[in-house]
Design an enzyme around this catalytic site. Structure first.
Site, mmCIF file in Angstrom:
data_model
loop_
_atom_site.group_PDB
_atom_site.id
_atom_site.type_symbol
_atom_site.label_atom_id
_atom_site.label_comp_id
_atom_site.label_asym_id
_atom_site.label_seq_id
_atom_site.Cartn_x
_atom_site.Cartn_y
_atom_site.Cartn_z
ATOM 1 N N SER A 25 0.735 -1.183 0.082
ATOM 2 C CA SER A 25 0.070 -0.039 0.045
ATOM 3 C C SER A 25 1.019 1.130 -0.161
ATOM 4 C CB SER A 25 -0.729 0.017 1.235
ATOM 5 O OG SER A 25 -0.428 0.304 2.380
ATOM 6 N N THR A 57 -1.737 0.795 -6.205
ATOM 7 C CA THR A 57 -1.586 0.170 -5.048
ATOM 8 C C THR A 57 -2.849 0.730 -4.234
ATOM 9 O OG1 THR A 57 -0.377 -0.102 -3.038
ATOM 10 C CG2 THR A 57 -0.446 2.200 -4.021
ATOM 11 N N TYR A 58 -3.035 0.790 -3.112
ATOM 12 C CA TYR A 58 -4.164 1.014 -2.326
ATOM 13 C C TYR A 58 -3.677 1.884 -0.959
ATOM 14 C CZ TYR A 58 -3.014 -2.681 1.030
ATOM 15 O OH TYR A 58 -2.499 -3.490 1.784
ATOM 16 N N GLY A 73 5.636 -2.158 1.069
ATOM 17 C CA GLY A 73 5.783 -3.692 0.713
ATOM 18 C C GLY A 73 6.627 -3.439 -0.695
ATOM 19 N N ALA A 74 6.075 -4.240 -1.623
ATOM 20 C CA ALA A 74 6.794 -4.299 -2.775
ATOM 21 C C ALA A 74 6.921 -2.814 -3.585
ATOM 22 C CB ALA A 74 6.146 -5.346 -3.938
ATOM 23 N N ALA A 75 5.999 -2.028 -3.245
ATOM 24 C CA ALA A 75 6.151 -0.662 -4.004
ATOM 25 C C ALA A 75 7.159 0.194 -3.563
ATOM 26 C CB ALA A 75 4.781 0.146 -3.570
#
Length: 118
Positions: A25, A57-58, A73-75
């Site tokens: 996110s 993403t959110y 996270g991955a972002a």
């Protein structure tokens, strides 16, 4: 037929943190969320001006008036603290609704404080 249009944008926000160890996110200062009408859990696009990355993403709510813009996270691998990003939310609208429609656009300074709302 519904069509997708921009509903709001936070323009040239500065990434304050990148947290690889979070599930995912973007954490956004609650004050920016309210001003831009972006809701928690809403899907957004992130456009990194520094490196050209574009991804979805959110949103999760960050502390109000903190200036926080944290990719999680991955972002977190796609940005660096200090990068400038554009955060865009979209909505589905009937074309008849678009005659006088204008999205909410938030301009911010280097510390992610609102300088202008359009």
């Amino acid at each position: 037929m519904l069509q997708e249009f921009i509903s709001s944008k936070i323009h040239r926000a500065t990434v304050t943190d990148a947290n690889l160890n979070y599930v995912g996110s973007i954490t956004i200062d609650e004050s920016l969320m309210k001003a831009s009408k972006i809701k928690e859990w809403q899907k957004v696009d992130i456009l990194d001006i520094n490196n050209g990355e574009r991804f979805h993403t959110y949103v999760i709510k960050g502390e109000a008036n903190s200036g926080m813009i944290c990719l999680n996270g991955a972002a977190a691998r796609k940005v660096q603290p200090g990068d400038k990003v554009i955060i865009i939310a979209y909505g589905l609208y009937n074309p008849d609704e678009m005659d006088n429609y204008k999205p909410t656009i938030i301009m911010v300074d280097e510390k992610n404080k609102i300088t202008n709302i359009q």
